[in-house]
Design an enzyme around this catalytic site. Structure first.
Site, mmCIF file in Angstrom:
data_model
loop_
_atom_site.group_PDB
_atom_site.id
_atom_site.type_symbol
_atom_site.label_atom_id
_atom_site.label_comp_id
_atom_site.label_asym_id
_atom_site.label_seq_id
_atom_site.Cartn_x
_atom_site.Cartn_y
_atom_site.Cartn_z
ATOM 1 N N SER A 1 29.361 19.052 2.699
ATOM 2 C CA SER A 1 30.499 18.763 3.559
ATOM 3 C C SER A 1 30.493 19.767 4.698
ATOM 4 C CB SER A 1 31.794 18.821 2.741
ATOM 5 O OG SER A 1 32.900 18.436 3.508
ATOM 6 N N ARG B 1 35.878 15.038 6.236
ATOM 7 C CA ARG B 1 37.151 14.602 5.659
ATOM 8 C C ARG B 1 37.123 13.149 5.233
ATOM 9 N NH1 ARG B 1 41.955 17.152 9.303
ATOM 10 N NH2 ARG B 1 40.959 15.823 10.840
ATOM 11 N N VAL C 1 43.648 21.520 0.660
ATOM 12 C CA VAL C 1 42.490 21.910 1.473
ATOM 13 C C VAL C 1 42.151 20.860 2.525
ATOM 14 C CG1 VAL C 1 41.561 23.321 -0.388
ATOM 15 C CG2 VAL C 1 40.827 20.957 -0.180
ATOM 16 N N GLU C 2 41.304 21.271 3.479
ATOM 17 C CA GLU C 2 40.861 20.444 4.610
ATOM 18 C C GLU C 2 42.051 19.881 5.393
ATOM 19 O OE1 GLU C 2 37.891 17.528 3.789
ATOM 20 O OE2 GLU C 2 36.507 18.959 2.900
ATOM 21 N N GLY C 3 43.057 20.713 5.577
ATOM 22 C CA GLY C 3 44.262 20.285 6.278
ATOM 23 C C GLY C 3 45.339 19.933 5.273
#
Length: 817
Positions: free
Chosen positions: A206, A381, A503-505
């Site tokens: 990722s 994402r 996570v990731e926003g």
């Protein structure tokens, strides 16, 4: 009266079909001429004069700019809020794709249905059936998360030696170079077996050094690192998040300043003196794989106070690759993410000197780190966390469906109680939505798109649906999944929900700011053009954009009103039958969403980005439009099976109802109440007419999960299911079949008991009595005995000694009843 009606029809038709200015001019001229010469009604020369003046101004761009759009342009430049560099880079990241159609108010259904169906190549399928299957067999999630707190060495070795860390790396560097679709399906399958193993595989594939290197690395960096990453010789991590800057990654306090210094390269052992580089200090937290990483991707703010690189002092966010053996790099400590045992921890360093050629892409890419990150994040994402969410849905559907049919209370399978079947309908419907939404986005990725807005939609909505799905699955299982132990196949995933949500926003931020904040500018057909024209002082481009924008708004007013009045029954649809009305309703709500979006920007201006509750509802509208269309696309891709109609209806009707709810909430809270009143009459002329999925549809979805069949198979395809009946998930399939096959015999036994023909006290004794009396034969006796044994294996929970260390695996020996 007739000509007045004709005028209304003319305006409506021109607006509905978004006619150009020239067509409007001809239409009005024809109406005026027919009025004067057709029925001899005198049209005043003043009216003709006004019409001609307006027509000339609108149809001659230089004159239109001088009279109308020029003054508007001057005001627009003054009121348009300035964007920071990080905002501009986020807006410019990625591409728009199907989301722009949904923003257009007029989705092109042929375009949607012509998108290629995602498919695995023979090589990719072989990888899923071979190494991925074998990896899943090696994973014992209870031992990983409770006993060892790490993947066993054999699992680490298998992951490294079989290419799992190089799925995104090109073959010329030793990777397997899988499609995004295959990458997601590998992560999904592993995640159905164990979250810790899935995270370990997904993170290097990722957002991180591998992806950044392939897109931006120098040839020397690619040639050295990519083969080593592909073979598992290097374990990467990427350090972005700081204790002081989580979702606001642009505010990271970590910094480095350009200077001359000396260092020893840990890769070669060579000493380098007096070279130009950066002295970096950082403190990072929540960095996956950091405790075991050999190569550290590091994001920091770079400064050049002595102007050693040029005149600019604030260079900007920069990404570098630092070997973790390098002097001053601190790693090794761990965090303890709830419900999982993947490696995650802090890293820090103080005044660590690195040469400029350790910057990803070299010194030419110094200060380009934020752009690099947001561009790559738009891809990542779409894959990792959505894939884990899909895996949770599959596991919940497979296990809950079987358990609800096997487990009985009050003489009925628990799945036949309406309260339980309501929860199961959500499990099946959300699982359908999650995979459909991701698969459509993966199609875009493999077509070369980088759908940044849709990646935020999928990340947020898939992880939220995962949360709801696992909550429902836990509720249905009751005490079966309250007790931790090797038999509990849901609790660890349930405990780990906050990881994916955060996570990731973080999800709150993603919903309230990112989805619509980015989508309104990127996907709208005119807004970004207008903003760029304002920043470039391009009056000609602004004139073209604002003219089109005005026509767009007028069109959506009439389209929304017409589609609302008719219930969209007269709108076009690419398919007939039971799905046609869903396409029509999406068209209706797409027009209404486009109108509400413009009215929000018109009435609130730059303050809209601070009205997070309103922008969140606008984001919900866009998201549910996308998910509904993804479900329709999935249904067609699967061959439009009739047995899937129930789950499709539940999925799409819940999306449409959620859109209506979001619109109602938006209108109820729009500050300009007069505008809200008028918009409500346009969009909902008959009120809120759409209902949530009916109980009957929900029951059909629940029943499809409780019995073998096409719908259950399609909802759970790609899931790892052990063939070992000693496995807590592996036993469910045989148990379900055994219970269904022996149900007639069990009914017969209950009837004999009620009639007084079987008098023994326990079920086991009555079964033996029935065999002795000839009421059943030996085959039936053996089948019921096996089914009851498997049923007990499904129902039982673990127990331990008082220290909670030693697990008892001999539960069957205590079988009394």
């Amino acid at each position: 009266m007739i000509f007045a009606i004709l005028l209304i029809v003319l305006i409506g038709a021109l607006a509905y079909w978004r006619a150009p200015i020239l067509a409007w001019t001809i239409g009005f001229a024809a109406w005026l001429a027919a009025l004067q010469f057709g029925v001899s009604i005198t049209v005043s020369p003043i009216v003709w004069g006004v019409f001609v003046v307006i027509a000339v101004v609108l149809n001659l761009p230089p004159l239109r700019r001088a009279v109308f759009t020029g003054p508007v342009f001057g005001v627009f430049k003054k009121i348009t809020p300035a964007m920071s560099q990080t905002e501009q880079e986020a807006i410019n990241a990625g591409t728009v794709w199907w989301d722009s159609d949904l923003f257009s108010g007029k989705p092109d259904w042929n375009k949607l249905l012509s998108f290629p169906d995602p498919k695995l190549t023979p090589e990719e399928q072989a990888f899923l059936d071979g190494p991925t299957e074998e990896l899943c067999k090696l994973v014992d999630d209870w031992k990983i998360t409770h006993e060892q707190m790490d993947l066993p060495e054999e699992v680490w070795s298998f992951i490294k030696s079989n290419g799992f860390l190089g799925m995104i790396i090109k073959k010329k560097y030793g990777g397997v170079e899988f499609s995004n679709y295959a990458h997601a399906k590998v992560v999904t399958k592993i995640a159905t077996r164990g979250g810790s193993a899935a995270v370990t595989v997904m993170v290097p594939n990722s957002l991180g050094p591998g992806e950044l290197l392939q897109h931006y690395g120098t040839e020397a960096q690619k040639d050295y690192y990519l083969p080593r990453l592909a073979k598992g010789l290097e374990i990467p991590c990427f350090a972005l998040t700081s204790p002081y800057a989580g979702s606001d990654a642009g505010a990271i306090p970590d910094y480095g300043y350009v200077c001359r210094g000396s260092y020893t390269d840990p890769r070669s052992g060579e000493r380098h003196e007096n070279v130009l580089g950066v002295r970096v200090s950082w403190e990072k937290r929540w960095i996956t794989l950091a405790p075991v990483a050999t190569i550290l991707g590091l994001a920091f703010k770079m400064y050049d106070p002595d102007h050693l690189l040029g005149s600019k002092e604030d260079i900007g966010i920069t990404c570098a690759l630092v070997p973790t053996e390098h002097e001053g790099v601190q790693i090794g400590r761990r965090h303890f993410p709830g419900g999982a045992a993947f490696m995650n921890g802090p890293t820090w360093g103080k005044d660590v000197f690195i040469p400029l050629d350790w910057i990803i892409g070299g010194k030419e890419y110094a200060g380009q780190g934020w752009r690099m990150l947001v561009e790559c994040l738009s891809v990542g994402r779409c894959i990792s966390l959505p894939a884990m969410s899909v895996a949770s849905g599959k596991v919940a559907s497979y296990t809950t469906g079987a358990y609800a049919r096997i487990r009985d209370q009050f003489g009925l399978p628990i799945g036949k109680f309406e309260g339980v079947d309501e929860a199961m309908a959500r499990i099946g419907g959300y699982t359908y939505q999650m995979e459909a939404a991701q698969d459509l986005a993966l199609t875009g990725l493999d077509m070369g798109e980088k759908p940044s807005v849709l990646s935020a939609v999928i990340k947020y909505h898939n992880t939220e649906r995962m949360r709801k799905t696992l909550n429902d699955a836990m509720d249905v299982h009751g005490g079966r999944t309250v007790v931790l132990g090797p038999r509990n196949y849901l609790a660890r995933a349930y405990q780990a929900i906050p990881i994916a949500i955060t996570v990731e926003g973080a999800n709150i931020l993603t919903r309230s700011m990112i989805i619509y904040g980015q989508g309104a500018i990127r996907c709208h057909p005119f807004v970004l053009r207008e903003m760029k024209a304002a920043m470039a002082s391009d009056a000609k481009e602004f004139d073209d954009a604002i003219t089109g924008h005005i026509g767009f708004v007028v069109s959506n007013v009439f389209r929304s009103l017409w589609l609302g009045l008719t219930g969209a029954k007269l709108a076009g649809a690419p398919r007939g039958g039971e799905t046609a009305r869903y396409y029509k309703q999406v068209t209706r709500f797409s027009s209404a969403f486009a109108l509400l979006s413009d009215m929000a920007m018109f009435s609130l201006g730059g303050s809209l980005k601070f009205r997070e509750k309103l922008s969140a509802r606008l984001g919900d509208m866009l998201s549910n439009l996308y998910i509904a269309t993804a479900c329709l696309k999935r249904f067609e891709r699967d061959g439009a099976p009739k047995e899937d109609l129930a789950v499709l209806k539940w999925a799409v009707e819940s999306n449409l109802h959620d859109i209506q709810t979001a619109m109602d909430g938006f209108l109820a809270n729009l500050p300009n109440r007069a505008l809200a009143f008028m918009l409500r009459r346009v969009i909902f002329p008959w009120g809120l007419t759409l209902k949530a999925p009916s109980d009957r549809i929900g029951t059909l979805v629940a029943r499809s999960l409780m019995q073998p069949g096409g719908t259950r198979d399609r909802l759970t395809r790609g899931m790892f299911v052990s063939k070992d009946e000693q496995d807590p998930v592996g036993v469910l399939g045989p148990a379900l079949h055994a219970v269904l096959e022996t149900e007639p015999v069990e009914q017969k036994l209950r009837k004999l008991t009620r009639e007084g023909k079987l008098c023994a006290l326990t079920n086991a004794e009555r079964l033996a009595e029935a065999l002795d009396d000839g009421q059943i034969n030996q085959v039936e006796f053996d089948a019921v005995t096996r089914a009851r044994k498997l049923k007990r294996d499904v129902i039982m929970v673990d127990d331990f000694d008082k220290s909670l260390r030693h697990h008892d695996e001999t539960l069957l020996e205590r079988y009394v009843f």
